[in-house]
Design an enzyme around this catalytic site. Sequence first.
Site, PDB file in Angstrom:
ATOM      1  N   GLU A 184      60.117 -20.658  52.808  1.00 39.28           N
ATOM      2  CA  GLU A 184      60.926 -21.750  53.347  1.00 39.28           C
ATOM      3  C   GLU A 184      61.853 -22.187  52.239  1.00 39.28           C
ATOM      4  O   GLU A 184      61.395 -22.651  51.183  1.00 39.28           O
ATOM      5  CB  GLU A 184      60.040 -22.907  53.810  1.00 39.28           C
ATOM      6  CG  GLU A 184      60.831 -24.043  54.427  1.00 39.28           C
ATOM      7  CD  GLU A 184      60.013 -25.295  54.634  1.00 39.28           C
ATOM      8  OE1 GLU A 184      60.546 -26.395  54.381  1.00 39.28           O
ATOM      9  OE2 GLU A 184      58.836 -25.180  55.024  1.00 39.28           O
ATOM     10  N   CYS A 220      62.679 -31.290  53.249  1.00 39.74           N
ATOM     11  CA  CYS A 220      63.338 -30.053  53.677  1.00 39.74           C
ATOM     12  C   CYS A 220      64.111 -30.247  54.973  1.00 39.74           C
ATOM     13  O   CYS A 220      65.025 -29.478  55.279  1.00 39.74           O
ATOM     14  CB  CYS A 220      62.308 -28.940  53.849  1.00 39.74           C
ATOM     15  SG  CYS A 220      60.925 -29.378  54.922  1.00 39.74           S
TER      16      CYS A 220
END
Length: 488
Positions: free
Chosen positions: A234, A271
């Site tokens: 990620e 994020c």
Amino acid sequence: MPSPVPDPSPNAASAHGRTAAHATALALAAAPALAELPLPARASLLRRLSRTLEENAAHLAAVAEDETRLGVERLRGEIRRAQVQLEMFADVVEAGAFLDVMIDPADPAAQPGPRPDLRRMLVPLGPVAVFSASNFPFAFSVLGGDTASALAAGCPVVVKAHEGHPRLSDLTHDLAAEVLPAGVLTLVHGRETGRSLVTDPEVRAVGFTGSTSGGRALFDLANSRPDPIPFYGELGSLNPVVVTPAACAGRGADIAHGYVASVALGQGQFCTKPGLLFLPAGHGLEDNLRRAIASVPPAPLLGRWISTAYRATLAALAGHPAVRPLHLTPEPTDARASAPALLTTSAEELRAHPELLQECFGPASLVVTYTSADDLRTALHTLPGSLTATIHGSEREDEPFVRRLTAALSAGRLIWNGWPTGVAVTPAMHHGGPWPATTAPLHTSVGSRAMARWMRPVAYQDMPEELLPAPLRRDNPWSVPQQVGGPS
């Protein structure tokens, strides 16, 4: 995602005196017993880990606050989230459906020819490596979602601790070691040790949360091995928010306030922080946006390495000739702190200058104005993949407009009239997306489907009953769901 950082000290790589090879050897030795552990016992381990976090929450939060300055209340909430993840995976393990058992009995009359007995299920990959994130010292760290899902799948885990919270990593690992069998969870420190993990022949997959540059380097390592392995990274995400003209006219001030709150949450170190806000030209919300962002005080970021990267990226964006500031303040004297900022440009300029499409990890965002639906759609088509994309609209007025927009948005989660910060731990959640949001857009790092990353299918043909894994036997001793001779 945050940029990689240098090792804090020469001692970090030797904490526990453990090399990557030593750690993976321990994991390899533990792998067979963990894979064969009956599902109720495996679920019990996960629940015991959750209780351990709960029983030690005050101590864990205090150590985490000392290292990260994220705030005790936020950290206690994150500990609870880590518990919820462990408990969710325990429920999934007990139910047994994650094994995806399919049985097609032999059929000598099958066409175009006789069919053998075929039995298929998912099996754990073996030892896996997990890289902790700096911005979630519990939810994406030693006992975070990657570790929890891998343990639930039956894989021993070697965790590479993040340099931003080494003492917390040691404490969390030591508490977990009191619950888990030897070798099931191992901790290592140091960037070079982490690189060695990715190339270690005993590691069968890697989970990573961090910067695009750091993740790409490790991804390339994983693929350059003689035996390439899955790398579930990620990385960076812009998480665009689109506001339709109808929504802007009807509740623009509320949207501006909510947007800034989402940008500034956790000092922009999520994020899922929205990095782009698309507004119709002439939106009239500049004063609302300025007031909202000006009310957010400067605060420490997770470390100087993040603050340095934030300031450099923000300066590059603010100094671009296609960009003008909506709100900029002098940077704080504290090298670790950074002030929130808002910049603005147009959809036309964004298309002409793709260098503006870079994640600024911290409390800053770019407001983009569009002149028409076509202007907006063509700009959205230029965006890289994201974890999320959000639309603020009016259900009755915007249906045709929004239907066309969704085809232009490349993201793993589409949000209607909400905000992307906050990822629910639930089976239906998908936390992933096209590059550069992740390296594996078919998979999620949150939710029950996260377990699929650490398993592979195996089919057994005409295998004697006594040699079959327990979930494939006729007596089904694990009592797992079995699809027998059904539709594919």
